[in-house]
Design an enzyme around this catalytic site. Sequence first.
Site, PDB file in Angstrom:
ATOM      1  CG  ASP A 273      -2.206   0.842   0.943  1.00  0.00           C
ATOM      2  OD1 ASP A 273      -2.168   1.703   0.033  1.00  0.00           O
ATOM      3  OD2 ASP A 273      -3.222   0.680   1.657  1.00  0.00           O
TER       4      ASP A 273
HETATM    5  C1  NOJ Z   1      -4.106   3.885  -0.046  1.00  0.00           C
HETATM    6  C2  NOJ Z   1      -5.293   2.996   0.199  1.00  0.00           C
HETATM    7  O1  NOJ Z   1      -5.169   2.364   1.448  1.00  0.00           O
HETATM    8  C3  NOJ Z   1      -5.491   1.931  -0.868  1.00  0.00           C
HETATM    9  O2  NOJ Z   1      -6.703   1.297  -0.650  1.00  0.00           O
HETATM   10  C4  NOJ Z   1      -5.407   2.530  -2.240  1.00  0.00           C
HETATM   11  O3  NOJ Z   1      -5.599   1.527  -3.214  1.00  0.00           O
HETATM   12  C5  NOJ Z   1      -4.070   3.208  -2.423  1.00  0.00           C
HETATM   13  N1  NOJ Z   1      -3.925   4.261  -1.431  1.00  0.00           N
HETATM   14  C6  NOJ Z   1      -3.901   3.811  -3.814  1.00  0.00           C
HETATM   15  O4  NOJ Z   1      -4.723   4.884  -3.993  1.00  0.00           O
END
Ligand code: NOJ
Length: 730
Positions: A260
């Site tokens: 993430d």
């Molecule tokens: C952070 C989020 O936790 C995740 O769900 C998301 O896909 C990513 N950012 C990319 O935007």
Amino acid sequence: MEVYKDPSQPIEERVEDLLKRMTLDEKIGQMRQYSSFTKEIKDLVRKGLVGSLLNVTGIDKVNEVQKAAIEGSRLGIPLLLGLDVIHGYRTIFPIPLALASTWDPSVVRRAARIAAKEASSEGITWTFAPMVDIARDPRWGRIAEGAGEDPYLGSIMAWAAVRGFQGDNLSDPDAILACAKHYIAYGGAEGGRDYNTVDISDRTLREVYLPPFRAAVLAGVGTIMSAFNDLNGVPASANEYTLRKILREELGFKGFVVSDWNAIGELINHGIAGDVYGAAKEAVEAGVDMDMQGDVYRRALRKLVEDGAISEKLIDDAVRRILEVKFKLGLFENPYANPERARKVVKCKEHLDFALEAARKSIVLLKNEGVLPLRKDLKTIAVIGPLANDRTAPLGSWYCLGDPKDVVTVLEGIRSKVPPQTKVLYAKGCDVEGDSKEGFEEAISIAKQSDVAILVVGERGDMSGEAASRAYLDLPGVQEDLVKAVYETGVPVVVVLMNGRPLSVKWIAEHVPAIIEAWFLGIQMGHAVADVLFGDYNPGGKLPVTFPRTVGHVPIYYNHKNTGRPPDPKNKYTSKYIDEDYRPLFPFGHGLSYTTFSYTGLEVKPKEVEPGDIVLISFTLTNTGEREGDEVAQLYIRKPVASVTRPVKELKGFIRVTLKPGEKRKVTFKLPTEQLAFYNSEMKLVIEAGAYHVMIGSSSQDIRLTSEFRISKTKEISLRTLKFTEAIIK
Ligand code: NOJ
């Protein structure tokens, strides 16, 4: 032609051929992902030092970056272009929690399919969806993004979403790569506070949080996102046990893992690494193949290899997995956006129609004491509330490239439904948050002139989703006071809830005669709600989450353990509260209809089975009312005596059936005994011998029929054996 460029060569050989030609920096480049497309990043792309970008959208931009990678770089490796295509790309569907309320995986699958068609036509090749985190805590805002609290329902929806995004074949031009996230146990955040620590047993990890990931992997998901949270002391993005042992070894996952957003860099904050070198080493050794936005792999991996702190083989393995996915997607053959296809598919009539169908099917009728459906020939209708004419809230969180201009508000939906002689009055009443009651007077005044008052209250779209945890679960601001003020006029009141999490609306549940849980239903929200209010559509959705009476109930979920002292109203020394009813406000699986259904004639065959067999559970479902309607018949199982404590019930099958008035259908659940497996006291996954209770019902609380069967002996099974319960309708 080089082997890697030749589509007639087997993928494995193309990968090896390409890998051989790559420098260490180019390999590390494939493991790097950045958001946006600045001049600096464009230069990196041209040097072949970037594997993927996210958040680059629009056909021209997308084609420009792809061209920079393919024509500008030495080896011409295309980029994976990722985006959070969560519940629609430009045609926005209900939020995932609402889609789960359909209890109809075909809706989830089709919504994902449509999103993939639209996104792929504009050059997006990868979505960070589905989110398959189990959530038992509605304070956690991300509960809106998943399928709710149940591992079985969550697994079915995970499977459906992966199949929808990835299509029949990943290399089809309208397929996009899916990413099951956030691995793992992210929903277990302490206190429901986003990004917080998770400390749970291995049993809870494997029996509650793992099943939807298992379903996604076995459905063929191409990528997995490693989560932000730490789990029992080890961050999920540095966790060899969950990433290598469970995911790769036990589940056989063959795709690649992306972190993430900066989750690798955050290993320093977690305190398991002192600098980027430590962070990169932890992550790459645990099996995180791609670094989202963190820039840690760029800064650290080369030096780690040169110093001998990690072997180059670790890098090769990660790059191999990334390249393999790129080949499987057909990216080398088909990298660009297709404007002609985009013109045909994006927001086309078929997609808008399906957005309406999905929205109607997502609505849950929580309570109805004779008020609904409304007659269309009422003289005057009052529509009240801060969300009644809100054009952004219905899109929920993560609305991708959705446009508030495309949204039909609830007020607009109602106006378009009634005949011209019906007067529709509107007053906002108050804001979603804040304490001003200035608008109450107008609201009360229009209510007094009307035959019915429809109150649309709840949360703004950005009050759930990422970084949107709440410490209270009541209606925000003075909205409940607004409902009370209108209720006191004596006019019949209908409450339409628009929200991304269960709310503890106890006063409303006790007083207001009709309540609709509408969640955030996407661009067709207003039409769908109006269809239900006026009975053009008979609601059939069911709750995929438990509604607590108060935030003090949390965590609350239907599949809890019995305890040694299950609640007994007559005995103080049993598991309850002294100041509140321990029971939920609305239970998991709950949802009413404008018609009624009866369940009769349960048969369970055979009464004794061996592990590996199928149990046939059949009964007759009858529409006993006067309108056509949908019922979601639910199968729950309990093992009353086992080697470890087991939940009081567990969902193991369900089916949404449409029946005409008076119509009867025989429903048969074919329950595979593998569905009954759990971890025994030695943490072995077993189908355990003994008696099992069978419960068939209309919700987790409304059980209509019961029976039982036995399993003759105990057998260990593999985590890779996944069989869902099939339902046959005759
Ligand atoms: C952070 C989020 O936790 C995740 O769900 C998301 O896909 C990513 N950012 C990319 O935007």
